[in-house]
Design a protein around this motif. Structure first.
Motif, PDB file in Angstrom:
ATOM      1  N   GLN A 103      38.779 -18.815 -10.587  1.00  0.00           N
ATOM      2  CA  GLN A 103      38.198 -19.896  -9.793  1.00  0.00           C
ATOM      3  C   GLN A 103      38.757 -19.885  -8.374  1.00  0.00           C
ATOM      4  OE1 GLN A 103      38.981 -23.205 -12.833  1.00  0.00           O
ATOM      5  NE2 GLN A 103      37.261 -24.039 -11.661  1.00  0.00           N
ATOM      6  N   GLY A 104      40.072 -19.761  -8.280  1.00  0.00           N
ATOM      7  CA  GLY A 104      40.698 -19.755  -6.965  1.00  0.00           C
ATOM      8  C   GLY A 104      40.315 -18.538  -6.152  1.00  0.00           C
ATOM      9  N   GLN A 105      40.283 -17.380  -6.798  1.00  0.00           N
ATOM     10  CA  GLN A 105      39.938 -16.152  -6.091  1.00  0.00           C
ATOM     11  C   GLN A 105      38.521 -16.209  -5.525  1.00  0.00           C
ATOM     12  OE1 GLN A 105      37.693 -13.386  -6.887  1.00  0.00           O
ATOM     13  NE2 GLN A 105      38.355 -12.561  -4.906  1.00  0.00           N
ATOM     14  N   ALA A 106      37.619 -16.888  -6.222  1.00  0.00           N
ATOM     15  CA  ALA A 106      36.231 -16.978  -5.763  1.00  0.00           C
ATOM     16  C   ALA A 106      36.120 -17.695  -4.418  1.00  0.00           C
ATOM     17  CB  ALA A 106      35.386 -17.697  -6.812  1.00  0.00           C
ATOM     18  N   LEU A 107      37.100 -18.550  -4.100  1.00  0.00           N
ATOM     19  CA  LEU A 107      37.090 -19.278  -2.828  1.00  0.00           C
ATOM     20  C   LEU A 107      37.929 -18.595  -1.753  1.00  0.00           C
ATOM     21  CD1 LEU A 107      37.489 -22.995  -4.014  1.00  0.00           C
ATOM     22  CD2 LEU A 107      35.379 -21.763  -3.468  1.00  0.00           C
ATOM     23  N   ALA A 108      38.700 -17.588  -2.137  1.00  0.00           N
ATOM     24  CA  ALA A 108      39.639 -16.954  -1.205  1.00  0.00           C
ATOM     25  C   ALA A 108      38.905 -16.197  -0.103  1.00  0.00           C
ATOM     26  CB  ALA A 108      40.564 -16.013  -1.966  1.00  0.00           C
ATOM     27  N   ARG A 109      39.344 -16.401   1.146  1.00  0.00           N
ATOM     28  CA  ARG A 109      38.714 -15.740   2.292  1.00  0.00           C
ATOM     29  C   ARG A 109      39.651 -14.747   2.974  1.00  0.00           C
ATOM     30  NH1 ARG A 109      37.935 -18.930   6.468  1.00  0.00           N
ATOM     31  NH2 ARG A 109      39.586 -20.370   5.828  1.00  0.00           N
ATOM     32  N   GLY A 110      40.893 -14.688   2.543  1.00  0.00           N
ATOM     33  CA  GLY A 110      41.883 -13.865   3.215  1.00  0.00           C
ATOM     34  C   GLY A 110      41.711 -12.374   2.977  1.00  0.00           C
ATOM     35  N   ARG A 111      42.332 -11.593   3.851  1.00  0.00           N
ATOM     36  CA  ARG A 111      42.334 -10.137   3.679  1.00  0.00           C
ATOM     37  C   ARG A 111      43.103  -9.758   2.419  1.00  0.00           C
ATOM     38  NH1 ARG A 111      44.428  -8.975   8.248  1.00  0.00           N
ATOM     39  NH2 ARG A 111      46.445  -8.009   7.808  1.00  0.00           N
ATOM     40  N   GLN A 114      41.864  -7.827  -1.012  1.00  0.00           N
ATOM     41  CA  GLN A 114      40.692  -8.654  -1.290  1.00  0.00           C
ATOM     42  C   GLN A 114      39.610  -7.901  -2.060  1.00  0.00           C
ATOM     43  OE1 GLN A 114      38.781 -11.337  -2.081  1.00  0.00           O
ATOM     44  NE2 GLN A 114      39.302 -12.360  -0.146  1.00  0.00           N
ATOM     45  N   GLU A 115      39.314  -6.662  -1.648  1.00  0.00           N
ATOM     46  CA  GLU A 115      38.263  -5.918  -2.340  1.00  0.00           C
ATOM     47  C   GLU A 115      38.651  -5.587  -3.778  1.00  0.00           C
ATOM     48  OE1 GLU A 115      40.185  -2.824   0.551  1.00  0.00           O
ATOM     49  OE2 GLU A 115      39.867  -4.997   0.415  1.00  0.00           O
ATOM     50  N   VAL A 116      39.948  -5.445  -4.019  1.00  0.00           N
ATOM     51  CA  VAL A 116      40.428  -5.199  -5.374  1.00  0.00           C
ATOM     52  C   VAL A 116      40.313  -6.467  -6.211  1.00  0.00           C
ATOM     53  CG1 VAL A 116      42.442  -4.564  -6.758  1.00  0.00           C
ATOM     54  CG2 VAL A 116      41.964  -3.351  -4.630  1.00  0.00           C
ATOM     55  N   ALA A 117      40.697  -7.602  -5.623  1.00  0.00           N
ATOM     56  CA  ALA A 117      40.615  -8.876  -6.335  1.00  0.00           C
ATOM     57  C   ALA A 117      39.178  -9.197  -6.732  1.00  0.00           C
ATOM     58  CB  ALA A 117      41.191  -9.992  -5.467  1.00  0.00           C
ATOM     59  N   LYS A 118      38.231  -8.867  -5.862  1.00  0.00           N
ATOM     60  CA  LYS A 118      36.821  -9.114  -6.178  1.00  0.00           C
ATOM     61  C   LYS A 118      36.324  -8.200  -7.292  1.00  0.00           C
ATOM     62  CE  LYS A 118      35.230 -10.910  -1.707  1.00  0.00           C
ATOM     63  NZ  LYS A 118      34.331 -10.667  -0.545  1.00  0.00           N
ATOM     64  N   LEU A 164      47.539   0.945  -1.769  1.00  0.00           N
ATOM     65  CA  LEU A 164      48.189  -0.093  -2.564  1.00  0.00           C
ATOM     66  C   LEU A 164      47.169  -1.159  -2.942  1.00  0.00           C
ATOM     67  CD1 LEU A 164      51.726  -1.076  -1.171  1.00  0.00           C
ATOM     68  CD2 LEU A 164      51.118  -0.438  -3.505  1.00  0.00           C
ATOM     69  N   GLY A 165      46.947  -1.339  -4.239  1.00  0.00           N
ATOM     70  CA  GLY A 165      46.036  -2.383  -4.688  1.00  0.00           C
ATOM     71  C   GLY A 165      46.756  -3.676  -4.985  1.00  0.00           C
ATOM     72  N   VAL A 166      47.980  -3.561  -5.534  1.00  0.00           N
ATOM     73  CA  VAL A 166      48.776  -4.730  -5.921  1.00  0.00           C
ATOM     74  C   VAL A 166      50.217  -4.517  -5.464  1.00  0.00           C
ATOM     75  CG1 VAL A 166      49.591  -6.171  -7.826  1.00  0.00           C
ATOM     76  CG2 VAL A 166      47.333  -5.099  -7.963  1.00  0.00           C
ATOM     77  N   LEU A 167      50.788  -5.555  -4.871  1.00  0.00           N
ATOM     78  CA  LEU A 167      52.189  -5.505  -4.447  1.00  0.00           C
ATOM     79  C   LEU A 167      52.896  -6.772  -4.908  1.00  0.00           C
ATOM     80  CD1 LEU A 167      54.431  -4.053  -2.809  1.00  0.00           C
ATOM     81  CD2 LEU A 167      53.685  -5.401  -0.827  1.00  0.00           C
ATOM     82  N   ALA A 168      54.059  -6.596  -5.525  1.00  0.00           N
ATOM     83  CA  ALA A 168      54.871  -7.727  -5.977  1.00  0.00           C
ATOM     84  C   ALA A 168      56.205  -7.714  -5.247  1.00  0.00           C
ATOM     85  CB  ALA A 168      55.106  -7.650  -7.484  1.00  0.00           C
ATOM     86  N   PRO A 169      56.804  -8.883  -5.024  1.00  0.00           N
ATOM     87  CA  PRO A 169      58.118  -8.938  -4.376  1.00  0.00           C
ATOM     88  C   PRO A 169      59.246  -8.843  -5.397  1.00  0.00           C
ATOM     89  CG  PRO A 169      57.332 -11.147  -4.717  1.00  0.00           C
ATOM     90  CD  PRO A 169      56.265 -10.232  -5.275  1.00  0.00           C
ATOM     91  N   ARG A 170      60.435  -8.692  -4.905  1.00  0.00           N
ATOM     92  CA  ARG A 170      61.635  -8.791  -5.736  1.00  0.00           C
ATOM     93  C   ARG A 170      61.770 -10.238  -6.198  1.00  0.00           C
ATOM     94  NH1 ARG A 170      67.322  -9.854  -4.410  1.00  0.00           N
ATOM     95  NH2 ARG A 170      68.700  -8.686  -5.820  1.00  0.00           N
ATOM     96  N   LEU A 171      62.088 -10.442  -7.465  1.00  0.00           N
ATOM     97  CA  LEU A 171      62.244 -11.785  -8.010  1.00  0.00           C
ATOM     98  C   LEU A 171      63.716 -12.094  -8.241  1.00  0.00           C
ATOM     99  CD1 LEU A 171      59.425 -11.889 -10.742  1.00  0.00           C
ATOM    100  CD2 LEU A 171      59.285 -12.606  -8.352  1.00  0.00           C
TER     101      LEU A 171
END
Length: 320
Positions: free
Chosen positions: A77-85, A184-188, A114-121
């Protein structure tokens, strides 16, 4: 209206305790260099989470579901509204230091594959977290993880989870869903699927299998108050983690591969339960009793049932 650089999607369910700190830290990442929009999807909270966001963070976009639709559906639902790069899927029990999203976006800009990037937790005490993802479940990685063989060597005996801290940019098969920056294109192209506990692993693996890189970077860091929800999770939620690993092995690698992995997983869990209970009797540390009981909840499920029937996965939800 100009599109933001980053769209942050946060799913809440009775998250009032820590949502203020999360949204406040995200707002501090907004600057002249990087613009941010924050989309909050509330899954029928009863503690006033959505009202707090509307009142204290009027720039946030709030979606209120009348019922708990589950983590994956709310993310979509949230991704459908996302406009960011870039789209960042961010848990509510996190704090994002200033400049984190800028560092991550710069890394994504430099690495077009890179399709997905995560930070150090890190946890609230600044200790790095094992829960940063690592390798996909196979009989080999599952046995290494559950029998703690991966503690001997992170590289020689890779496990499903990491056993050493991250430095620089490191490729992996999957990363923890507490914070994932996705192109964004990956999320879609890749919506979140109902997998049950382990949605983040399933999400990253489908993207990696399509040819995109998945990585974690030690150059960006967030605080994740991991375990706050899990310590009050229903047994069914805890059991779902082990049973979903079993189901994944059966679906992806076949019956024999899954049997070997399940046996190794259960032997490792049994040994852990015995050790934690013994240490509890010696030290009276309640954390040891909690871990022993949680491990027993994992073992309560018949993981071999994956061979007898195919059950639709239960959507992941935050515990009441």
């Amino acid at each position: 209206m100009q599109a933001p650089t980053v769209s942050v999607v946060t799913v809440t369910f009775n998250s009032k305790e820590y949502i203020r700190a999360c949204l406040g830290s995200v707002a501090e990442n907004d600057s002249r260099v990087i613009s941010i929009e924050h989309i909050v999807v509330d899954n029928g909270s009863r503690d006033g989470s959505a009202a707090l966001v509307r009142s204290e963070f009027p720039r946030a976009i709030v979606i209120e579901n009348p019922v708990n639709r589950g983590f994956t559906a709310a993310n979509n639902q949230g991704q459908a509204l996302a406009r960011g790069r870039y789209v960042v899927f961010l848990n509510p029990d996190t704090v994002v230091p200033r400049g984190t999203f800028q560092t991550m976006a710069d890394t994504m800009d430099r690495h077009a594959d890179l399709g997905v990037l995560a930070p150090r937790l890190v946890d609230e005490h600044g200790r790095w977290s094992l829960d940063m993802g690592h390798r996909s479940p196979t009989a080999w990685t599952v046995i290494n993880s559950f029998m703690l063989i991966n503690r001997l060597s992170h590289d020689v005996f890779p496990g499903v989870l990491r056993t050493k801290d991250v430095r620089g940019l490191e490729d992996c098969d999957w990363a923890c869903g507490a914070c994932l920056m996705v192109r964004q294109e990956v999320a879609k192209a890749f919506p979140w699927r109902e997998f049950g506990s382990g949605d983040d692993m399933d999400y990253c693996l489908q993207i990696k299998e399509a040819g995109w890189r998945v990585a974690v970077t030690g150059d960006a860091e967030i605080t994740h108050f991991a375990g706050r929800s899990w310590k009050v999770a229903r047994p069914a939620t805890l059991v779902g983690t082990a049973s979903n690993v079993a189901r994944y092995l059966a679906q992806r690698h076949g019956r024999m591969h899954a049997v070997v992995g399940i046996v190794g997983m259960r032997l490792g869990l049994r040994a852990r339960s015995v050790v934690h209970r013994l240490l509890y009797h010696l030290t009276h540390d309640p954390e040891r009793l909690y871990k022993a009981n949680k491990t027993r909840q994992f073992l309560a499920h018949d993981d071999f049932s994956v061979f007898r029937k195919v059950k639709r996965p239960t959507p992941t939800s935050y515990p009441d």
